[in-house]
Design an enzyme around this catalytic site. Structure first.
Site, short mmCIF file in Angstrom:
data_model
loop_
_atom_site.label_atom_id
_atom_site.label_comp_id
_atom_site.label_asym_id
_atom_site.label_seq_id
_atom_site.Cartn_x
_atom_site.Cartn_y
_atom_site.Cartn_z
N ASP A 784 0.85 -1.20 0.00
CA ASP A 784 0.00 0.00 0.00
C ASP A 784 0.88 1.24 0.00
O ASP A 784 1.83 1.33 0.77
CB ASP A 784 -0.90 0.00 1.23
CG ASP A 784 -2.15 0.86 1.06
OD1 ASP A 784 -2.03 1.94 0.44
OD2 ASP A 784 -3.22 0.45 1.54
N HIS A 786 -0.45 4.50 0.16
CA HIS A 786 -1.22 5.65 0.60
C HIS A 786 -0.82 6.05 2.02
O HIS A 786 -0.79 5.21 2.92
CB HIS A 786 -2.72 5.33 0.52
CG HIS A 786 -3.15 4.95 -0.86
ND1 HIS A 786 -3.20 3.63 -1.27
CD2 HIS A 786 -3.52 5.70 -1.92
CE1 HIS A 786 -3.59 3.60 -2.53
NE2 HIS A 786 -3.79 4.83 -2.95
N SER A 837 -4.63 -4.60 2.24
CA SER A 837 -3.85 -4.11 3.38
C SER A 837 -4.37 -4.69 4.70
O SER A 837 -3.60 -4.87 5.64
CB SER A 837 -3.89 -2.58 3.43
OG SER A 837 -3.24 -2.04 2.31
#
Length: 868
Positions: A784, A786, A837
């Site tokens: 991930d 972000h 995630s």
């Protein structure tokens, strides 16, 4: 097809691997080095007059020194090996070209397999133990995905006869590599190999060529044998040489249903441990691990003792991660004996019958993309299309491919999760152009990390594109327009390449326009693809054609309704498949009236997603938020999408005339800038406007009666604004690219406040190690990228006098836990946006429990919202 003299190898291996951990042999190359053979010994009498040096061509020893190779095989069998590899790591005509021995490729493989089979039979006669021969297929000394030239990132070095070209056609290179592997596999099978082992994979595109060749042979000439695949992770980044993560690699090769998949070479067992763990959690296949004997020393030699290597592998095995272990570079008979002895009572891994990703469409670039319900809607970037983007078309037509690559980069930066590439243009050699552009994409990690959608109406162009990708891509598209025979033929090729496929609602009668006809064609296509071709339903994407409405022709007025209704039927009855569409067609009749078009598209998309639309080729970053559309315009768009009022087209035209885009923009700006600072901040966040955000945050700071501390601005109006964004995203009224724009505004606002927060901390005497309330290790988990939410949490924790150790994004579990130990952390915080995630967070939690961690674990991010 002739019967297989090998018997039922599948059943025998299943039986063996269910009982115990099987043992691979050790290194062939480093064992050969111990013989210190001379040039003349490599040549033998047959090659005494060969024009170039042959010393170092270990594979040739199968012919010139077969007694040595057989002795090595027997030595490993006596040490405990259940599976021995043929001496064919470099026995393709491509690798043998370095020695001018291309013509020997088949003979080398056939002889090596026969020799290994003879050794197994001798050992079985002596001991009664059934052992197996794995036909080794190495990566060759060339690569399809990585250019050997820094100056020419689109260059590939496979085809020697084309080396004079400035641009090498990767699709031709793929075919040459495929043929080389086909010849090798044929020799190995004819020689009696029980298994085909595609090993030391540093470039997944090379492996895909090998797997394609093997699949062809199994269909056309030979009974199937188990396929083993082993990847090489080159360093602690957890990636192959060509840049793929371990999980993305598994996705890219799983279409052949490998019997076993694992890791070998480059790393020692201790360094390999996390990647074996990752594969074990990501596949239902058996898992293998044959590492080097540690890492090489300064002289390039391997010092790890048999006992230490066995101890490391025993640790991996006791965690239930492996079914087959062995040794690669530097491992000897003693290493294999020690490994065999250490694992005698260790139970093998039990392959899972189901995984969390089951039922999902799984794609890959350099990283995996799991398309499930948690993603809400997948944005396929539309701008790398010569028919849809004037800027992109001009760049491609004038040959400025590197600048055209920036179009792809911008889409990724703006939230595209897949990039659609279409180069269908009469003035282009589309096959050549596709190869060149995709080679450049492969060399640009920020673009290559996401999957590609190979988009063309010419199937030869589709093949040119698919042969340049190492990941699992989407083919857009095929249909029944040319009949079932053509449809099945193309679908089989796509399946063999391991791609997902978009199926259009066309058949022999033409394009479907009603929901019933759309569903009828899709149902027929689904049945053929799943029952005749054998494609996984999860790899089927139906595009039932978003057609233009409001054209002035009554028969077109219901097209949007028909599309939405067809989506409902498909999602309700054709289980496992996905749905897609090209959004821009819908509003084409209002071309030039961008406010009208974007509002129509946003309204349509809102309802289509609610009906089950999974993905679309869109420029979502330019769409308005559904709830922010002017009420009058919103009602007109609702009426025209749902075909409620035959006069809506005229009403929309009148509306467009009454509100020019310029005056409307000025009025909107004037209105929202006159609101209070909290409302302005919320507006900026929802709209993704960063022009005034620092000005507005500064104004809020000046109002000390409301905001005596900078942190209060973050916890107050900024978080309230992001709360609105979250609600709109959750209800389907905002899309990921729009959320990313909002997050960038938030990041800019927080970034402005950080210096003031640090100043406040110093003023209050915070900052010394002894003064902290505690230490928290915080990270976005592996897979991930972000980090906006994580960064905000880090700031808030810092303001509350916690020392925050921020590990950034894409953080492996091992690094998180190791840092927590080194820093003596009081808590660990994990963040993630995408659905996978959450699985990674669960893995971290389990590893914490297994390793005896007693500190709290904090989890956050969109992926956790429904579970908290």
């Amino acid at each position: 097809m002739p019967s297989d003299p090998r018997g039922d190898v599948f059943a025998e291996l299943h039986s063996l691997l269910s009982e115990r951990i099987a043992i691979f042999d050790g290194a062939m190359g480093t064992t050969i080095q111990n013989y210190i053979l001379t040039e003349s010994e490599f040549r033998g009498s047959r090659f005494a007059d060969h024009p170039c040096s042959l010393q170092g061509n270990n594979d040739l020893l199968t012919i010139t020194k077969p007694d040595i190779i057989e002795d090595i095989h027997l030595g490993y069998l006596e040490a405990g090996a259940d599976i021995i590899e043929t001496n064919t790591f470099s026995s393709t005509r491509i690798a043998q070209a370095d020695y001018q021995l291309e013509h020997l490729a088949y003979e080398l493989n056939n002889a090596a397999a026969s020799l290994a089979k003879s050794a197994v039979e001798k050992h079985q006669k002596k001991t009664g133990k059934r052992c197996f021969v794995a036909g080794a297929m190495g990566p060759t000394n060339k690569t399809l995905s990585v250019s050997p030239s820094v100056e020419n990132p689109d260059f590939r070095n496979i085809s020697r006869f084309m080396c004079f070209c400035i641009v090498l056609l990767s699709f031709l290179a793929f075919d040459e590599l495929r043929e080389a592997y086909k010849e090798q596999a044929r020799g190995l099978l004819d020689g009696g190999s029980d298994i085909l082992l595609v090993e030391t994979v540093f470039d997944t595109a090379n492996a895909r060529a090998a797997l394609y060749a093997i699949d062809e042979l199994f269909e056309e000439e030979y009974p199937a044998v188990p396929i083993f695949i082993s990847v090489t992770i080159v360093d602690q980044s957890g990636r192959t040489l060509s840049g793929q993560t371990t999980e993305a690699f598994v996705v890219s090769v799983s279409h052949v249903n490998p019997f076993c998949i694992g890791v070998n070479c480059a790393l020692g067992a201790a360094e390999m441990h996390p990647y074996i763990s990752a594969i074990s959690r990501f596949t239902k296949s058996y898992v293998s691990c044959y590492p080097n004997a540690g890492l090489p020393n300064a002289m390039g030699e391997y010092d790890q003792t048999p006992e230490i290597m066995a101890k490391h592998l025993e640790k991996i095995a006791k965690e239930g991660l492996v079914n087959i272990v062995g040794g690669c570079c530097g491992s000897s008979y003693k290493h294999i004996r020690a490994i065999t002895d250490s694992l005698k009572v260790v139970k093998p891994r039990v392959p899972p019958t189901s995984l969390s990703k089951d039922g999902s469409l799984i794609l890959s670039g350099l990283e995996p993309l799991i398309v499930d319900e948690g993603l809400n809607f997948v944005n396929i970037g539309e701008r790398c299309n010569v028919a849809g983007s004037r800027r992109f078309a001009k760049l491609i037509l004038k040959g400025d491919y590197e600048t055209a690559l920036n179009v792809a980069k911008e889409q990724v930066e703006n939230g595209a999760q897949i990039i659609d590439i279409n180069l269908d243009e009469g003035m282009l050699d589309s096959c050549l152009s596709y190869s060149k552009f995709c080679n450049l994409v492969t060399a640009e990690p920020e673009v290559a990390k996401i999957p590609l959608c190979i988009d063309s109406s010419d199937f030869n162009v589709v093949l040119a594109g698919i042969k340049t990708t190492q990941g699992k891509c989407i083919v857009n598209s095929i249909s029944l327009k040319e009949g079932e025979e053509d449809f099945i033929k193309k679908a089989k090729v796509i399946k063999r390449h391991g791609a997902a496929v978009v199926v259009m609602a066309f058949d022999e009668e033409g394009q479907a326009t009603t929901s019933d006809r759309k569903f009828e064609i899709c149902e027929r296509s689904y049945r053929i693809l799943t029952e005749t071709v054998g494609i996984d339903p999860c790899d089927i994407i139906f595009d039932t054609n978003i057609l233009t409405i409001a054209t002035g022709m009554k028969e077109h007025d219901n097209y949007a309704v028909e599309f939405i209704e067809s989506i409902k039927k498909i999602k309700g009855k054709l289980h496992g498949c996905r749905t897609s569409g090209g959004l821009s067609n819908l509003s084409f009749s209002f071309r030039g009236m961008e406010n009208i078009r974007s509002a129509m598209n946003a309204v349509f998309l809102y309802h289509a997603i609610a009906a089950g639309l999974d993905m679309g080729i869109v420029n979502a970053g330019n769409l308005p938020v559904y709830s922010d559309i002017n009420p009058t315009l919103l009602q007109l768009c609702e009426d025209i999408v749902w075909n409620k009022d035959p006069s809506t087209t005229e009403k929309l035209l009148e509306y467009a005339k009454s509100v020019s885009s310029t005056s409307k923009k000025d009025v909107e700006e004037e209105l929202w800038r006159s609101k209070n600072v909290e409302e302005r901040l919320t507006y900026s966040l929802v709209k993704g406007i960063d022009k005034y955000v620092i000005q507005d945050v500064a104004e809020a700071r000046e109002d000390v009666s409301k905001y005596s501390r900078p942190l209060q601005i973050i916890e107050g109006p900024l978080m309230q604004g992001m709360g609105v964004v979250g609600d709109l995203f959750g209800s389907g009224k905002m899309f990921l690219p729009q959320v990313i724009k909002s997050a960038r505004v938030m990041k800019k606002a927080v970034g402005y406040l950080v210096p003031f927060i640090e100043e406040e901390k110093l003023k209050n005497g915070y900052g010394g190690e002894e003064s902290f309330s505690g230490k928290i290790v915080i990270a976005t988990v592996k897979g991930d990228v972000h980090d906006i939410g994580k960064n905000i949490v880090a700031v808030v924790l810092g303001c509350n006098n916690y020392k925050v150790i921020d590990l950034g994004v894409m953080t492996p579990c091992e690094r998180i836990l190791q840092t927590a130990i080194e820093q003596n952390a009081d808590a660990i915080g994990l963040s993630g946006l995408i659905t996978p995630s959450l699985t990674e967070m669960i893995h971290v939690a389990k590893e914490m429990e297994k390793n005896g961690f007693k500190i709290p674990l904090l989890i956050g991010g969109a992926t956790t919202s429904k579970y908290i």
